[in-house]
Write a protein that holds these residues in place. Structure first.
Motif, PDB file in Angstrom:
ATOM      1  N   LYS A   1      21.910 -16.972   8.640  1.00  0.00           N
ATOM      2  CA  LYS A   1      20.926 -15.972   8.217  1.00  0.00           C
ATOM      3  C   LYS A   1      21.429 -14.562   8.515  1.00  0.00           C
ATOM      4  N   GLY A   2      22.060 -14.394   9.681  1.00  0.00           N
ATOM      5  CA  GLY A   2      22.617 -13.099  10.040  1.00  0.00           C
ATOM      6  C   GLY A   2      23.703 -12.662   9.086  1.00  0.00           C
ATOM      7  N   ARG A   3      24.535 -13.613   8.656  1.00  0.00           N
ATOM      8  CA  ARG A   3      25.593 -13.299   7.701  1.00  0.00           C
ATOM      9  C   ARG A   3      25.011 -12.840   6.362  1.00  0.00           C
ATOM     10  N   LYS A   4      23.945 -13.531   5.923  1.00  0.00           N
ATOM     11  CA  LYS A   4      23.310 -13.162   4.654  1.00  0.00           C
ATOM     12  C   LYS A   4      22.707 -11.764   4.731  1.00  0.00           C
ATOM     13  N   ILE A   5      22.062 -11.455   5.864  1.00  0.00           N
ATOM     14  CA  ILE A   5      21.470 -10.128   6.040  1.00  0.00           C
ATOM     15  C   ILE A   5      22.551  -9.056   6.021  1.00  0.00           C
ATOM     16  N   LYS A   6      23.674  -9.317   6.710  1.00  0.00           N
ATOM     17  CA  LYS A   6      24.776  -8.353   6.711  1.00  0.00           C
ATOM     18  C   LYS A   6      25.319  -8.143   5.305  1.00  0.00           C
ATOM     19  N   ALA A   7      25.443  -9.279   4.555  1.00  0.00           N
ATOM     20  CA  ALA A   7      25.952  -9.176   3.183  1.00  0.00           C
ATOM     21  C   ALA A   7      25.000  -8.360   2.319  1.00  0.00           C
ATOM     22  N   GLN A   8      23.698  -8.586   2.475  1.00  0.00           N
ATOM     23  CA  GLN A   8      22.706  -7.825   1.717  1.00  0.00           C
ATOM     24  C   GLN A   8      22.770  -6.340   2.053  1.00  0.00           C
TER      25      GLN A   8
END
Length: 391
Positions: free
Chosen positions: A369-376
């Protein structure tokens, strides 16, 4: 020395670095494979002293065949006695600066002797101890950590009993085959193996640990110990159910003559109690288990000075609990109690494993989830940057 000893190979290395002493009895199933791992050691300046303890199978012939291709291999024979007598015989023929006692059914890392020898030379050690992997019937090797316990070893190298009064007998097993000894140290302290059918290395190892001025370690699994081998010299627990007790009592009698023994006596008592519990677990018939249990309950623990040992003197609380249970329960009831206790511990372990898996899965989801937020956030930043440039 029991019986006539015969040397079948007169070729000698003038000054071997290590003498490898291998006692055996009817070991034809494993001895060739074991001997090969010794002959293939990266340390070449060795002598291999094989002692037949009255073998009646083809194991002696297997060793003779190896003698024809490797002059470092020597064979001596004696009438049937036990592994302790055979090891003493081997030691009397040893020429090496260091000595190790390996069993005829185990396997060894090809660099084992070289690593033990180099560490001993670097630290001028009397004893060098390594870690062990267990070799099971399925051919797999398992690390246990029970033969050399890192948490008990002091942050000092080398060390001796004065650096670890409570753990000098507890940091390593009493097994002799994961240790390298300086031969002059053994000879100078008159250390030899007890003449007993099982547990002959108990007194040897514990007296050596007490006497040693310099002990060192190699934190690698250099010995592959074959478990559940019914053909070995030391695998007769149910036939010799009283031997472990007798070996500890003999060791105690030897150590009590030493001036500093009171400093390490509590550690010795803990080692002895754990050893006697282990001997109960090793019995392969209820008849021998019951005989040992009743003996310890009625005589053994009292004679050993353990029967009234206070809880605060014991390393772990379960040791005291088990001692009280033995005083109260019959052999069968104690077995049932231990079975329930182990079942409860197994259930606790299953619970901890399930919880660890859930926690791990949750952690993985949070990371993802943290990776997705960073990507966003990166994508949003790029879009905003593009608007600023064109706006």
């Amino acid at each position: 020395m029991n019986g006539k000893i015969k040397n079948n190979n007169d070729n000698q290395i003038s000054a071997p670095a290590v003498s490898v002493i291998i006692p055996f009895y009817n070991a034809e199933k494993y001895v060739e494979e074991t001997l090969r791992t010794v002959m293939d050691q990266t340390l070449k300046e060795i002598e291999i002293i094989c002692i037949s303890d009255g073998s009646a199978d083809g194991s002696e012939e297997i060793i003779k065949n190896q003698m024809r291709v490797d002059p470092r291999v020597h064979l001596y024979t004696q009438e049937k006695s036990n592994a302790g007598v055979a090891r003493n015989t081997g030691l009397s023929y040893a020429h090496g600066k260091y000595v190790t006692f390996w069993d005829a059914d185990d396997l060894f890392c090809e660099s084992a002797l070289e690593e033990l020898y180099k560490k001993s030379e670097q630290t001028n050690a009397d004893i060098c101890v390594c870690e062990v992997s267990e070799l099971h019937k399925d051919g797999k090797r398992y690390e246990t950590g029970g033969y050399l316990q890192k948490k008990k070893v002091p942050d000092k190298d080398p060390f001796n009993k004065f650096d670890m009064l409570g753990d000098i007998f507890g940091f390593a097993s009493n097994m002799v085959w994961n240790k390298l000894f300086r031969r002059a140290f053994l000879v100078g302290n008159h250390l030899d193996f007890q003449n007993i059918r099982q547990g002959n290395d108990t007194a040897f190892v514990m007296r050596a640990m007490y006497k040693a001025d310099r002990i060192t370690t190699v934190w690698k699994n250099l010995v592959y110990y074959r478990v559940n081998n019914s053909t070995g010299l030391t695998s007769q627990s149910s036939e010799t159910w009283k031997c472990p007790y007798e070996s500890f009592q003999y060791t105690k009698q030897c150590l009590e003559k030493e001036a500093d023994f009171p400093l390490v006596e509590k550690g010795f008592q803990n080692k002895m109690l754990k050893g006697l519990y282990r001997s109960l677990n090793m019995q392969t018939s209820f008849v021998s288990y019951e005989a040992l249990y009743q003996f310890l309950k009625e005589e053994g623990f009292r004679e050993a000075g353990i029967y009234d040992m206070p809880k605060e003197s014991m390393e772990e609380s379960w040791m005291y609990t088990d001692l009280q249970m033995i005083k109260e329960l019959s052999p069968g009831d104690f077995l049932l109690y231990k079975a329930k206790d182990r079942m409860l511990e197994r259930d606790r372990l299953k619970f901890r494993i399930r919880k660890a898996r859930k926690d791990y899965a949750l952690l993985v989801r949070m990371i993802e989830k943290g990776r997705k937020i960073k990507a966003q956030l990166r994508n949003t930043g790029k879009r905003n940057s593009g608007k600023d440039e064109t706006g």
